[in-house]
Design a protein around this motif. Sequence first.
Motif, PDB file in Angstrom:
ATOM      1  N   VAL A  56      48.317  35.321  29.715  1.00  0.00           N
ATOM      2  CA  VAL A  56      48.656  34.247  30.661  1.00  0.00           C
ATOM      3  C   VAL A  56      50.083  34.446  31.172  1.00  0.00           C
ATOM      4  N   ARG A  57      50.985  34.847  30.290  1.00  0.00           N
ATOM      5  CA  ARG A  57      52.366  35.080  30.724  1.00  0.00           C
ATOM      6  C   ARG A  57      52.424  36.209  31.762  1.00  0.00           C
ATOM      7  N   ALA A  58      51.685  37.269  31.509  1.00  0.00           N
ATOM      8  CA  ALA A  58      51.666  38.385  32.469  1.00  0.00           C
ATOM      9  C   ALA A  58      51.095  37.927  33.811  1.00  0.00           C
ATOM     10  N   LEU A  59      50.081  37.080  33.757  1.00  0.00           N
ATOM     11  CA  LEU A  59      49.467  36.595  35.002  1.00  0.00           C
ATOM     12  C   LEU A  59      50.404  35.660  35.766  1.00  0.00           C
ATOM     13  N   ARG A  60      51.265  34.969  35.038  1.00  0.00           N
ATOM     14  CA  ARG A  60      52.182  34.032  35.698  1.00  0.00           C
ATOM     15  C   ARG A  60      53.473  34.696  36.170  1.00  0.00           C
ATOM     16  N   ASP A  61      53.667  35.948  35.784  1.00  0.00           N
ATOM     17  CA  ASP A  61      54.861  36.689  36.197  1.00  0.00           C
ATOM     18  C   ASP A  61      54.984  36.669  37.731  1.00  0.00           C
ATOM     19  N   ALA A  62      56.208  36.464  38.200  1.00  0.00           N
ATOM     20  CA  ALA A  62      56.411  36.340  39.648  1.00  0.00           C
ATOM     21  C   ALA A  62      56.228  37.666  40.377  1.00  0.00           C
ATOM     22  N   THR A  63      56.433  38.772  39.661  1.00  0.00           N
ATOM     23  CA  THR A  63      56.257  40.084  40.295  1.00  0.00           C
ATOM     24  C   THR A  63      54.769  40.426  40.365  1.00  0.00           C
ATOM     25  N   ALA A  82      43.927  31.018  34.291  1.00  0.00           N
ATOM     26  CA  ALA A  82      45.036  31.720  34.952  1.00  0.00           C
ATOM     27  C   ALA A  82      44.504  32.764  35.941  1.00  0.00           C
ATOM     28  N   LEU A  83      43.409  33.412  35.593  1.00  0.00           N
ATOM     29  CA  LEU A  83      42.812  34.393  36.510  1.00  0.00           C
ATOM     30  C   LEU A  83      42.361  33.716  37.795  1.00  0.00           C
ATOM     31  N   ARG A  84      41.697  32.570  37.625  1.00  0.00           N
ATOM     32  CA  ARG A  84      41.209  31.838  38.801  1.00  0.00           C
ATOM     33  C   ARG A  84      42.356  31.464  39.727  1.00  0.00           C
ATOM     34  N   GLU A  85      43.454  31.041  39.122  1.00  0.00           N
ATOM     35  CA  GLU A  85      44.581  30.547  39.890  1.00  0.00           C
ATOM     36  C   GLU A  85      45.428  31.651  40.498  1.00  0.00           C
ATOM     37  N   ARG A  86      45.601  32.741  39.745  1.00  0.00           N
ATOM     38  CA  ARG A  86      46.660  33.693  40.080  1.00  0.00           C
ATOM     39  C   ARG A  86      46.211  35.078  40.526  1.00  0.00           C
ATOM     40  N   ALA A  87      44.928  35.385  40.334  1.00  0.00           N
ATOM     41  CA  ALA A  87      44.577  36.808  40.473  1.00  0.00           C
ATOM     42  C   ALA A  87      43.351  37.049  41.335  1.00  0.00           C
ATOM     43  N   VAL A  88      43.295  38.247  41.880  1.00  0.00           N
ATOM     44  CA  VAL A  88      42.028  38.784  42.362  1.00  0.00           C
ATOM     45  C   VAL A  88      41.461  39.521  41.153  1.00  0.00           C
ATOM     46  N   GLU A 130      31.094  36.046  35.579  1.00  0.00           N
ATOM     47  CA  GLU A 130      31.551  34.719  36.005  1.00  0.00           C
ATOM     48  C   GLU A 130      33.001  34.762  36.492  1.00  0.00           C
ATOM     49  N   VAL A 131      33.871  35.493  35.832  1.00  0.00           N
ATOM     50  CA  VAL A 131      35.289  35.493  36.248  1.00  0.00           C
ATOM     51  C   VAL A 131      35.575  36.471  37.394  1.00  0.00           C
ATOM     52  N   ALA A 132      34.682  37.448  37.594  1.00  0.00           N
ATOM     53  CA  ALA A 132      34.997  38.501  38.569  1.00  0.00           C
ATOM     54  C   ALA A 132      34.863  38.004  40.004  1.00  0.00           C
ATOM     55  N   ASP A 133      35.866  38.326  40.826  1.00  0.00           N
ATOM     56  CA  ASP A 133      35.746  38.091  42.261  1.00  0.00           C
ATOM     57  C   ASP A 133      34.940  39.208  42.909  1.00  0.00           C
ATOM     58  N   LEU A 134      35.004  40.372  42.309  1.00  0.00           N
ATOM     59  CA  LEU A 134      34.191  41.466  42.845  1.00  0.00           C
ATOM     60  C   LEU A 134      33.960  42.552  41.807  1.00  0.00           C
ATOM     61  N   VAL A 135      32.889  43.303  42.057  1.00  0.00           N
ATOM     62  CA  VAL A 135      32.600  44.493  41.269  1.00  0.00           C
ATOM     63  C   VAL A 135      32.774  45.661  42.242  1.00  0.00           C
ATOM     64  N   PRO A 136      33.942  46.323  42.207  1.00  0.00           N
ATOM     65  CA  PRO A 136      34.242  47.314  43.252  1.00  0.00           C
ATOM     66  C   PRO A 136      33.545  48.638  43.003  1.00  0.00           C
ATOM     67  N   ARG A 137      33.305  49.357  44.104  1.00  0.00           N
ATOM     68  CA  ARG A 137      32.794  50.722  43.968  1.00  0.00           C
ATOM     69  C   ARG A 137      33.945  51.675  43.725  1.00  0.00           C
ATOM     70  N   ASP A 138      35.116  51.340  44.288  1.00  0.00           N
ATOM     71  CA  ASP A 138      36.246  52.264  44.204  1.00  0.00           C
ATOM     72  C   ASP A 138      37.543  51.510  44.485  1.00  0.00           C
ATOM     73  N   ALA A 139      38.657  52.256  44.510  1.00  0.00           N
ATOM     74  CA  ALA A 139      39.968  51.622  44.732  1.00  0.00           C
ATOM     75  C   ALA A 139      40.049  50.962  46.107  1.00  0.00           C
ATOM     76  N   ASP A 140      39.377  51.532  47.116  1.00  0.00           N
ATOM     77  CA  ASP A 140      39.398  50.920  48.445  1.00  0.00           C
ATOM     78  C   ASP A 140      38.888  49.481  48.400  1.00  0.00           C
ATOM     79  N   ASP A 141      37.800  49.269  47.659  1.00  0.00           N
ATOM     80  CA  ASP A 141      37.257  47.907  47.553  1.00  0.00           C
ATOM     81  C   ASP A 141      38.286  46.950  46.949  1.00  0.00           C
ATOM     82  N   VAL A 142      39.044  47.435  45.974  1.00  0.00           N
ATOM     83  CA  VAL A 142      40.042  46.576  45.334  1.00  0.00           C
ATOM     84  C   VAL A 142      41.186  46.281  46.293  1.00  0.00           C
TER      85      VAL A 142
END
Length: 453
Positions: A56-63, A82-88, A130-142
């Motif tokens: 959670v601390r890593a997810l809240r990091d400003a960088t 924290a993932l829902r709030e802060r991350a893709v 449930e938590v994933a926003d996507l299941v990417p095929r490759d780095a481009d998708d991300v």
Amino acid sequence: MGAGKTTLGEEVARRLGRPFRDVDREIELTLNTSIKSFFAEHGEEAFRVRESAMTVRALRDATPSVLALGGGAITQPAVREALRERAVTVLVDVDPKTAWERVEGSDRPLAQERGAFFALYDQRAPLYREVADLVPRDADDVVLAAAGVHVERGALARLAELVPGDGPVALVSDSHVAGIHGAQAQLALRGRLAETHELPPGEEAKTLATLDRLWQELRLDRAGTIVALGGGCTIDAAGFAAAAYLRGVDWVPVATSLVAQVDAAIGGKTAIDLPQGKNLVGAFHWPVATVIDPALLETLPDAQRREGMSEVVKTGLLAGEPLWELPDNELVRRCAAYKAAICLRDPHDRGERKMLNLGHTFAHALEAAAGYEGVTHGQAVALGLLAAIRLSGRDIGQVEEILHPKPVKVDRERAWQALLRDKKGALKLVLLDGYDIEVPAEDVRRELDRLIA
Ligand SMILES: NC(=O)c1ccc[n+]([C@@H]2O[C@H](COP(=O)([O-])OP(=O)(O)OC[C@H]3O[C@@H](n4cnc5c(N)ncnc54)[C@H](O)[C@@H]3O)[C@@H](O)[C@H]2O)c1
Ligand SMILES: [Zn+2]
């Protein structure tokens, strides 16, 4: 475990210009022992408490950064929140058999026995989905997801889901595109559509008079979203309208031309023209989402497609891959991802985003010398690429073969003066090896002259 998070994570981090952090590694460093020994000594429960706090601390990091999470981190509700709030959040999918082959014999505490490993996989799989926003095929998708760009055949029909929030929507399109795809867009937006507006097709959309009319017609409040359906002109104009209306409202470009899908809809630059020149008034206003439906290209006239191909070839040359050879869905996805990554690394165009101007110094000079009539941007860019590639000391074969650029009839002196005005001072160009490369004036003049009939 064993899905390849580190490999993909490191690639995405490099593409986005962000640090890569392996949270498991950081936990081991902090605990000053291996996860295996910590498990043995204190048990899984104690480990999860530490892991959750540190994740959670890593997810809240400003960088902003690319984080690889331990396989069990998402079993903790605080991490999921924290993932829902802060991350893709990206699920790196792998079948359990492959994963097991990769981790078998390692010292990971939960990968010691095959049956238990498979059971754990089955138990966690639904949670991952449930938590994933996507299941990417490759780095481009991300990269695309990080930039908020949805490239998907049939996306137009899903527009309501792709426009974030639930406030009212103002649909802005050019009158030509409105006649072809407007009805489907309106149907898709049904519940949220509050108003529709039409702009003139082409550059006329990018005038103060057009925006004056649009701003006066708009009824949205701050909770509203402007959806721009059209090519680069509609998107530039509606995007700038959104940047300034009520000091800025959310907007979503829905790109319908090839130029827009691989270029104009990505990166948050918006602008209108002045009599003194193109794109002289505008704003950086990153859209809350970008929708790209390659199926819409099926109604695009060939001449407009060629306009886009010049930017596709430019992108392929920069990426060092023949992206122009790909079928539309992939061509658009790969080009969009390439531009999105550069724009995320340099959102305000202070450094490497300049690379996207490959060939454009020459192109702008030719367009200006033609008085912006008779020479299209795409034709001018195709020629400009020839000059940039020659000055880079590379082979122009590919560009000639795909774009067939033909020298244009414009006044040589006028083109040269336009180029100098554009550059003011030292002649620094974008070449294949970098930007701000100083090139002797006589070389630039010689290459410009070769583009003129
Ligand atoms: N903001 C940026 O980063 C950026 C980048 C590149 C270009 N641009 C701008 O984009 C503009 C050019 O964009 P453009 O080439 O898309 O021009 P455009 O918006 O005028 O579209 C070209 C023509 O194609 C028609 N059209 C669009 N989609 C269609 C479809 N699916 N089917 C049939 N017809 C369709 C339009 O009605 C128009 O007549 C320029 O003004 C340029 O400055 C901006
Ligand atoms: Zn261009």
